[in-house]
Write a protein that holds these residues in place. Structure first.
Motif, PDB file in Angstrom:
ATOM      1  N   HIS A  65       7.885  -1.741  -5.339  1.00 51.54           N
ATOM      2  CA  HIS A  65       7.982  -0.517  -6.129  1.00 51.54           C
ATOM      3  C   HIS A  65       6.800  -0.449  -7.087  1.00 51.54           C
ATOM      4  O   HIS A  65       6.388  -1.450  -7.671  1.00 51.54           O
ATOM      5  N   SER A  66       6.228   0.732  -7.241  1.00 48.00           N
ATOM      6  CA  SER A  66       5.102   0.925  -8.154  1.00 48.00           C
ATOM      7  C   SER A  66       5.319   2.206  -8.953  1.00 48.00           C
ATOM      8  O   SER A  66       5.717   3.227  -8.399  1.00 48.00           O
TER       9      SER A  66
ATOM     10  N   PHE B 282      -7.844   5.752   0.939  1.00 48.21           N
ATOM     11  CA  PHE B 282      -6.642   6.264   1.596  1.00 48.21           C
ATOM     12  C   PHE B 282      -6.733   7.784   1.750  1.00 48.21           C
ATOM     13  O   PHE B 282      -7.279   8.477   0.885  1.00 48.21           O
ATOM     14  N   VAL B 283      -6.169   8.268   2.849  1.00 47.37           N
ATOM     15  CA  VAL B 283      -6.039   9.709   3.078  1.00 47.37           C
ATOM     16  C   VAL B 283      -4.594   9.989   3.472  1.00 47.37           C
ATOM     17  O   VAL B 283      -4.100   9.430   4.456  1.00 47.37           O
ATOM     18  N   ASN B 284      -3.918  10.812   2.723  1.00 45.07           N
ATOM     19  CA  ASN B 284      -2.519  11.156   3.004  1.00 45.07           C
ATOM     20  C   ASN B 284      -1.661   9.913   3.228  1.00 45.07           C
ATOM     21  O   ASN B 284      -0.796   9.873   4.104  1.00 45.07           O
ATOM     22  N   GLY B 285      -1.933   8.877   2.434  1.00 47.26           N
ATOM     23  CA  GLY B 285      -1.143   7.653   2.537  1.00 47.26           C
ATOM     24  C   GLY B 285      -1.621   6.690   3.605  1.00 47.26           C
ATOM     25  O   GLY B 285      -1.091   5.587   3.726  1.00 47.26           O
TER      26      GLY B 285
ATOM     27  N   ASN C 192       0.824  -1.210   0.000  1.00 39.74           N
ATOM     28  CA  ASN C 192       0.000   0.000   0.000  1.00 39.74           C
ATOM     29  C   ASN C 192       0.859   1.261   0.000  1.00 39.74           C
ATOM     30  O   ASN C 192       0.556   2.233  -0.690  1.00 39.74           O
ATOM     31  N   TYR C 193       1.941   1.237   0.776  1.00 36.17           N
ATOM     32  CA  TYR C 193       2.862   2.379   0.774  1.00 36.17           C
ATOM     33  C   TYR C 193       3.443   2.601  -0.628  1.00 36.17           C
ATOM     34  O   TYR C 193       3.573   3.734  -1.099  1.00 36.17           O
ATOM     35  N   ALA C 194       3.808   1.497  -1.300  1.00 42.99           N
ATOM     36  CA  ALA C 194       4.402   1.604  -2.635  1.00 42.99           C
ATOM     37  C   ALA C 194       3.389   2.145  -3.644  1.00 42.99           C
ATOM     38  O   ALA C 194       3.700   3.027  -4.453  1.00 42.99           O
TER      39      ALA C 194
ATOM     40  N   LEU D 243       8.630   5.467  -5.156  1.00 43.20           N
ATOM     41  CA  LEU D 243       9.312   5.072  -3.922  1.00 43.20           C
ATOM     42  C   LEU D 243       9.679   3.590  -3.989  1.00 43.20           C
ATOM     43  O   LEU D 243       8.900   2.772  -4.502  1.00 43.20           O
ATOM     44  N   THR D 244      10.843   3.217  -3.459  1.00 39.33           N
ATOM     45  CA  THR D 244      11.237   1.814  -3.352  1.00 39.33           C
ATOM     46  C   THR D 244      11.350   1.444  -1.880  1.00 39.33           C
ATOM     47  O   THR D 244      12.034   2.129  -1.113  1.00 39.33           O
ATOM     48  N   ILE D 245      10.665   0.382  -1.496  1.00 40.00           N
ATOM     49  CA  ILE D 245      10.779  -0.137  -0.126  1.00 40.00           C
ATOM     50  C   ILE D 245      11.383  -1.529  -0.212  1.00 40.00           C
ATOM     51  O   ILE D 245      10.859  -2.405  -0.907  1.00 40.00           O
TER      52      ILE D 245
END
Length: 621
Positions: A207-208, A254-257, A189-191, A197-199
């Motif tokens: 990565h997305s 989602f709101v602000n991530g 979800n973060y990606a 961004l890479t996690i």
């Protein structure tokens, strides 16, 4: 008559920040749990630390985050600006200290209250923060929020950024364990929400490049969607939408991530906007249920100073998009009305496929209208004297109530009078309900939703859960399948899972369905009793008690007395969540296990079969 307690100056107590967090953890991280549910506290701790890294990335500092989660230890390293070295200790141990109070430094961040890492610190038996900044580093270590090591600033050759390491306190999160699939979804979800961004998570790269388009591609069965995913982006808003062949509605908001698992004003506006736009486009007043049936959608918004309905930020409240800007409802409505309408005008094949899906839903709804009314009338009468349901007093959909207690609500689905009787007598009547099956449920694979209304047991279960029109009104946070650990019990388990996956897949995808684990053995002597859930635990218990303890093998739930059952469904309850893996296709899964592909299933069973000789050899090894 009890003596009255004097109320004076001595009655007033002031707690320091760590004492207050440890005394009232639910105020800061929601419910505690043991990690078996996706919203349990240990995942909130991980989220609070990563959120800070994401905020740095959003502000343009750092494109990579390293996350490592072991059995009990979590490490998170970002490459942002790093905490100012002189404030390292204060930022993780003083309430109302942080950079997010200055909106020019952190605009549209995940959280603005500056509490997150303090809560992680206070609720961890080990917590280390280390900041790297301009060739220097500062390290501090804590135990349950108390400073144990305040190291001096020294030189460093490492890149700027922050490293946080922590171990959740197992006296707060009892018997906790991290479930890899939950963390996997959390990191993805973060990606998706931060394209580019890479996690790096436990050695895997997340990565997305396409944001919510990638999310819906991952979450939906792309071989069975009715038209290509619609992906729309605007200033501070992004959405993706398609229709599938499954029942129900499925949303990710989602709101602000922050993944708002309980939705809120942005999701309500999204659902409303889709209906309004489609009605206007086709110039016909289609039923909202027909438009949204089988929809799979995702929406992400970014706003200044979001107002959430709880500390854990799972539901967005009412707010304006900016201080003097439009309301969230009008902001979403205006964007969807224009962007979705434009897309449908430009893509005639998509518009035709969408209309076909709506008309199909309309036909299906009208086909079952008659039987649905009769079934609902029967269910209303049964609810007055529903012998199948022994209800509890609190419900997950109660608008007012203690969030922690409502999150504990669960419905045990069990089979047979003896098993349901034992659970009923030993349960917590405030939060635990029991639904008793009279035998093996009907195999509903391949049937339409009409069978849910024609089958009295399925219809009563649907009404007990309050999920006929979606899971927004779900009455129990956890649906627990409690059957014997034998062949018949496993078969009932499969039949119930088929029912949920076929007609209410969002229940499983949202993490509401669990299997109750009950002990297989009781090992005891005159001084101690140990309940064992596996043969390995039995062997350890025998070794511990020694001198030939008494061993009882439980063959079914009905053999366990109500007094003993209370031990297994209370504070130490063991629940195994039902999780769909990312590459699992529900239709293929059900077809294999519940369809008529007998030769394929026979070969699978033969390949997996282990005879007694194999088991003995494994034990000897």
């Amino acid at each position: 008559m009890a003596a009255s307690v004097e109320y004076n100056e001595d009655s007033i107590k002031s707690l320091d920040w760590r004492e207050h967090i440890r005394l009232r953890p639910g105020m800061y991280i929601g419910k505690l749990g043991d990690g078996s549910a996706v919203d349990d506290g240990i995942y909130v701790l991980v989220k609070e630390v990563i959120d800070n890294c994401i905020d740095e990335h959003v502000m343009g500092h750092g494109k990579t985050i390293h996350v490592k989660v072991g059995d009990h230890r979590v490490e998170v390293r970002d490459y942002g600006r790093g905490i100012p070295l002189g404030k390292v200790v204060d930022c993780v141990s003083k309430i109302n200290t942080g950079g997010k109070y200055d909106s020019s430094a952190f605009q549209k961040s995940v959280g603005l209250n500056g509490v997150g890492t303090k809560a992680v610190n206070a609720l961890s038996t080990y917590f280390k923060v280390q900041s790297f900044r301009e060739g220097e580093t500062k390290l501090a270590e804590f135990n349950t929020g108390e400073l144990t090591n305040d190291a001096k600033i020294v030189k460093s050759s490492e890149r700027n950024g922050t490293l946080i390491t922590f171990e959740p306190d197992n006296t707060v999160f009892k018997n906790y364990h991290f479930i890899p699939e939950y963390l996997d979804n959390q990191i993805w979800n973060y990606a998706f929400l931060n394209a580019g961004l890479t996690i790096n998570f436990n050695g895997e790269k997340y990565h997305s490049e396409n944001g919510l388009l990638d999310l819906l591609t991952r979450k939906s069965d792309v071989d069975n969607i009715r038209y290509p995913i619609i992906h729309l982006k605007g200033d501070d808003i992004e959405l993706a939408i398609t229709h599938s062949n499954q029942y129900g509605e499925e949303y990710y908001s989602f709101v602000n991530g922050q993944y708002t698992t309980q939705g809120g004003t942005h999701l309500a506006a999204f659902r409303e906007a889709v209906v309004k736009t489609i009605r206007d486009f086709y110039k016909k007043d289609y039923d909202a249920a027909d438009i949204r049936a089988s929809i799979v959608g995702a929406i992400a918004v970014r706003v200044q100073e979001p107002v959430f309905e709880s500390q854990t930020k799972t539901k967005l409240g009412s707010l304006n998009v900016a201080h003097e800007g439009p309301t969230m409802r009008s902001f979403v409505l205006d964007f969807v009305r224009k962007a979705l309408d434009d897309h449908l005008h430009k893509n005639q094949a998509v518009a035709d496929a969408l209309l076909k899906r709506i008309l199909q839903s309309e036909r299906e709804r009208k086909e079952i209208a008659g039987i649905k009314k009769l079934a609902n009338d029967r269910a209303k009468k049964a609810n007055l004297h529903n012998k199948k349901l022994r209800d509890c007093r609190l419900h997950f959909d109660d608008k007012k109530g203690d969030e922690d207690r409502l999150a504990e609500t669960m419905l045990f689905i069990t089979e047979g009078d003896s098993a349901s009787g034992s659970i009923t007598k030993s349960r917590d009547v405030q939060t635990q309900a029991v639904f008793s099956l009279r035998g093996k449920p009907f195999n509903c694979f391949g049937h339409t939703k009409k069978v849910v209304y024609e089958n009295e047991e399925f219809n009563l279960l649907q009404h007990a859960l309050n999920i006929e029109d979606g899971i927004e009104g779900l009455r129990y946070r956890k649906i627990v399948i409690a059957t014997d650990a034998d062949v018949d019990g496993m078969h009932i388990r499969l039949l119930l899972l088929t029912y949920f996956l076929q007609f209410f897949p969002e229940l499983v995808k949202s993490g509401h369905v669990f299997i109750l684990e009950t002990p297989l053995f009781r090992v005891r002597n005159k001084k101690e009793t140990i309940y064992c859930y596996s043969d390995e635990e039995r062997q350890r218990a025998i070794a511990k008690l020694g001198n030939k303890p008494e061993i009882t093998r439980f063959k079914g739930l009905g053999e366990i007395s109500p007094e003993e059952f209370g031990e297994f469904i209370g504070e130490d309850i063991r629940l195994e969540p039902v999780i769909l893996k990312k590459d699992t296709k529900i239709e293929d899964l059900l077809k294999f296990y519940m369809g008529k592909n007998t030769p394929d299933r026979q070969n699978f069973i033969i390949d997996k079969l282990r005879v007694e000789k194999d088991l003995v050899e494994e034990e000897l090894v």
